[in-house]
Motif scaffolding. Structure first.
Motif, short mmCIF file in Angstrom:
data_model
loop_
_atom_site.label_atom_id
_atom_site.label_comp_id
_atom_site.label_asym_id
_atom_site.label_seq_id
_atom_site.Cartn_x
_atom_site.Cartn_y
_atom_site.Cartn_z
N ARG A 16 -21.00 25.77 55.60
CA ARG A 16 -21.17 24.61 56.48
C ARG A 16 -22.60 24.10 56.37
O ARG A 16 -23.57 24.86 56.52
N ASN A 17 -22.74 22.80 56.08
CA ASN A 17 -24.05 22.17 55.97
C ASN A 17 -23.91 20.71 56.37
O ASN A 17 -23.43 19.88 55.59
N VAL A 18 -24.32 20.41 57.59
CA VAL A 18 -24.15 19.06 58.12
C VAL A 18 -25.05 18.05 57.40
O VAL A 18 -24.70 16.88 57.28
N SER A 19 -26.18 18.48 56.90
CA SER A 19 -27.05 17.57 56.15
C SER A 19 -26.35 17.06 54.88
O SER A 19 -26.41 15.87 54.56
N ILE A 20 -25.70 17.97 54.18
CA ILE A 20 -24.95 17.57 52.99
C ILE A 20 -23.75 16.71 53.40
O ILE A 20 -23.46 15.69 52.76
N ALA A 21 -23.09 17.09 54.47
CA ALA A 21 -21.95 16.31 54.97
C ALA A 21 -22.39 14.87 55.27
O ALA A 21 -21.72 13.92 54.88
N ARG A 22 -23.53 14.74 55.96
CA ARG A 22 -24.02 13.40 56.30
C ARG A 22 -24.25 12.57 55.05
O ARG A 22 -23.92 11.39 55.01
N LYS A 23 -24.79 13.16 54.02
CA LYS A 23 -25.03 12.41 52.77
C LYS A 23 -23.72 11.92 52.17
O LYS A 23 -23.63 10.78 51.71
N TRP A 24 -22.68 12.77 52.19
CA TRP A 24 -21.38 12.35 51.67
C TRP A 24 -20.75 11.29 52.56
O TRP A 24 -20.13 10.34 52.08
N TYR A 25 -20.89 11.45 53.88
CA TYR A 25 -20.37 10.42 54.79
C TYR A 25 -21.05 9.08 54.51
O TYR A 25 -20.39 8.04 54.50
N GLU A 26 -22.34 9.12 54.27
CA GLU A 26 -23.06 7.86 54.02
C GLU A 26 -22.59 7.21 52.73
O GLU A 26 -22.39 5.99 52.68
N LYS A 27 -22.40 8.00 51.68
CA LYS A 27 -21.89 7.44 50.42
C LYS A 27 -20.53 6.79 50.64
O LYS A 27 -20.28 5.68 50.16
N SER A 28 -19.67 7.47 51.36
CA SER A 28 -18.34 6.94 51.63
C SER A 28 -18.39 5.72 52.55
O SER A 28 -17.67 4.74 52.34
N ALA A 29 -19.23 5.79 53.57
CA ALA A 29 -19.37 4.67 54.52
C ALA A 29 -19.86 3.42 53.81
O ALA A 29 -19.37 2.32 54.07
N ARG A 30 -20.80 3.57 52.92
CA ARG A 30 -21.34 2.42 52.18
C ARG A 30 -20.28 1.77 51.29
O ARG A 30 -20.40 0.62 50.92
N ARG A 31 -19.22 2.51 51.01
CA ARG A 31 -18.10 1.97 50.22
C ARG A 31 -16.95 1.50 51.10
O ARG A 31 -15.88 1.19 50.61
N GLY A 32 -17.18 1.49 52.43
CA GLY A 32 -16.23 0.87 53.34
C GLY A 32 -15.23 1.78 54.03
O GLY A 32 -14.27 1.29 54.61
N HIS A 33 -15.43 3.08 54.03
CA HIS A 33 -14.49 4.01 54.67
C HIS A 33 -14.80 4.10 56.17
O HIS A 33 -15.84 4.65 56.57
N PRO A 34 -13.91 3.59 57.05
CA PRO A 34 -14.18 3.58 58.49
C PRO A 34 -14.36 4.98 59.10
O PRO A 34 -15.20 5.17 59.97
#
Length: 162
Positions: A16-34
């Motif tokens: 578990r690593n929330v910092s890495i999770a946040r980076k992946w969420y940001e990549k996905s969010a920038r591509r339009g994933h609600p």
């Protein structure tokens, strides 16, 4: 990308690593994933995996809410109601609660019902309060059931149960 973020966020198959999770969420969010936008907003709200930043939280919640994500609509309504990151604005809160309530979110239905009950951001209406509290109660929202019972129309004396 969103799923990879969730795996890191929850520790599913990886440490578990929330910092890495946040980076992946940001990549996905920038591509339009609600969903990624919502999770990214949560990271910024709680300061998990990133510094707490209410402006970024609101940015991502708003983007996801505008795309129809009911969790984001509900939480954005709460932010406007409570004045978290924005000046408190009950009318805007009710507008976001209504969007999420119409999508079936029981907490938004409950919040909107209470708004109608008190006239907070909407024209006070016991009828609409009962409607939205009833919708939430039908989905098992206990507090909505209690409120609904407390505001039920009273039967005139002498008239048997209808």
């Amino acid at each position: 990308m969103f799923s990879i973020g969730v795996c890191h966020d929850q520790g599913w198959g990886v440490a578990r690593n929330v910092s890495i999770a946040r980076k992946w969420y940001e990549k996905s969010a920038r591509r339009g994933h609600p969903g990624a936008m919502y999770n990214l907003a949560f990271c910024y709200r709680e300061g998990e995996g990133a510094r707490r930043d209410l402006a970024k939280m609101l940015l991502w919640l708003t983007r996801a809410a505008e795309l129809g994500d009911s969790d984001s609509q509900r939480d954005l309504g709460w932010c406007h109601h409570e004045g978290v990151g924005v000046p408190a604005d009950s009318a805007t809160a009710a507008r976001w609660y209504r969007a999420a309530a119409k999508a079936g979110d029981r907490t938004a239905q409950y919040n909107l019902g209470l708004s109608y009950l008190s006239g907070d951001g909407v024209v006070q209406s016991r009828r609409w309060a009962r409607h939205w509290l009833g919708m939430a109660a039908e989905q098992g929202h206990r507090k909505a059931r209690a409120w609904l019972h407390s505001i039920a129309p009273q039967r005139p004396e002498g008239i048997p149960g209808v």
